[in-house]
Design an enzyme around this catalytic site. Structure first.
Site, short mmCIF file in Angstrom:
data_model
loop_
_atom_site.label_atom_id
_atom_site.label_comp_id
_atom_site.label_asym_id
_atom_site.label_seq_id
_atom_site.Cartn_x
_atom_site.Cartn_y
_atom_site.Cartn_z
CG HIS A 1 -14.03 16.45 -28.32
ND1 HIS A 1 -15.21 16.43 -27.79
CD2 HIS A 1 -14.37 16.00 -29.84
CE1 HIS A 1 -16.12 15.78 -28.77
NE2 HIS A 1 -15.61 15.76 -29.79
CG ASP B 1 -14.71 17.97 -24.75
OD1 ASP B 1 -14.44 18.72 -25.75
OD2 ASP B 1 -15.46 16.78 -25.22
CB SER C 1 -18.02 13.42 -30.69
OG SER C 1 -18.37 14.68 -30.99
#
Length: 303
Positions: free
Chosen positions: A278, A241, A139
């Site tokens: 995610h 995600d 991320s």
């Protein structure tokens, strides 16, 4: 540094800077190795959390690391490291709000990347890592990993280039997992969905100037000049995600290919698909470990 006869060897809370109590890292050395052993490579991990989330830290790599230690690919690894860094303010965090007086929780760009660079420099000076590492980020950590290779990445208000002052050697390979790569595009996409949280955390970390968001973004890199030794960039992303849209890896791959990274050859760019949501990819560890295994195998196929 005294070492026992037991392997792997784990160390936590290693201070790499005196900026705050978050300027620490952790390491795992699987087995004895020589600093001159070029057949093994370090894996260095940078956690995510939108630059502000105190619930994510260096320990988010633990499950993936455990799986990698039990994998045949561990024979290729000289060491693992996972980095903590200062976080942007989160005064409304539901369980751990930030205090304005806490230097660990009031960071603003370029503090985050400067911390990551200082941590890598510590590893390079302590273990003679040099460029023999794969820098992995999840991320916002993927954003930071690619910033390491940018060297000169800031907008007009960031003229001093700490990366060059530190003389940090960029890695031979970078793996971005569920990454953020283009901040203006990220904010624009989510503003259309009335998800203004994205605008808020980007502004908290990078300030209100959209030109600075763009300048700091890895999609604005000039890797042909700043990452001459870069041999492999892997962008790993899941269609499941729910927080970061597929547009982000597409934009990063477009930037890489425009800069001479190809599907084969000495400078490769690869897009691989992961499974899961995610945070699920690091919470369970399987997909992070799989992406790292894939990247190690791909890297060694270059030789």
């Amino acid at each position: 540094m005294a070492l026992s006869d037991e392997w792997p060897q784990f160390r936590k809370d290693i201070t790499y800077s005196n900026e705050s109590n978050l300027n620490t890292l952790q390491t795992c050395i699987p087995r004895p190795t020589s600093s001159n052993d070029r057949s093994r490579i370090w894996i260095v991990y940078v956690h995510g959390g939108a630059w502000f989330d105190p619930d994510q830290s260096a320990s988010t790599f633990d499950k993936a690391q455990e799986q990698l230690l039990n994998s045949p690919i561990a024979d290729r690894v000289a060491g693992f490291a996972s980095i903590n860094y200062r976080l942007s303010p989160a005064p409304t965090h539901p369980s751990n709000p930030s205090n304005p007086a806490d230097p660990a929780r009031n960071a603003r760009h370029p503090d985050h990347i400067n911390d990551v660079l200082a941590a890598i420099l510590h590893l390079q000076e302590t273990y003679r890592v040099e460029d023999r590492y794969i820098l992995v980020g999840h991320s916002a950590g993927a954003f930071l990993a690619l910033q390491v290779a940018m060297k000169r990445y800031w907008g007009t208000q960031y003229e001093s280039t700490y990366a060059l002052e530190l003389n940090v050697v960029p890695p031979v390979a970078i793996l971005g997992i569920e990454g953020l790569y283009d901040l203006p595009a990220l904010v624009k996409y989510h503003d259309k969905l009335s998800q203004h949280m994205y605008h808020n955390f980007v502004e908290s970390a990078f300030g209100p100037n959209e030109a600075d968001w763009a300048a700091a973004s890895p999609t604005a890199s000039n890797f042909e000049e700043t990452w001459e030794n870069g041999q492999l960039a892997v962008i790993a992303h899941s269609h499941s995600d729910e927080l970061v849209e597929w547009e982000q890896p597409e934009l990063m791959m477009k930037s890489l290919t425009s800069q001479g990274f190809k599907d084969s050859g000495s400078r490769r760019a690869k897009l691989i698909e992961l499974q899961g949501k995610h945070d699920q990819v690091w919470e369970e560890g399987h997909e992070v470990a799989r992406a790292i295994e894939w990247t190690i195998k791909e890297f060694y196929s270059l030789f």
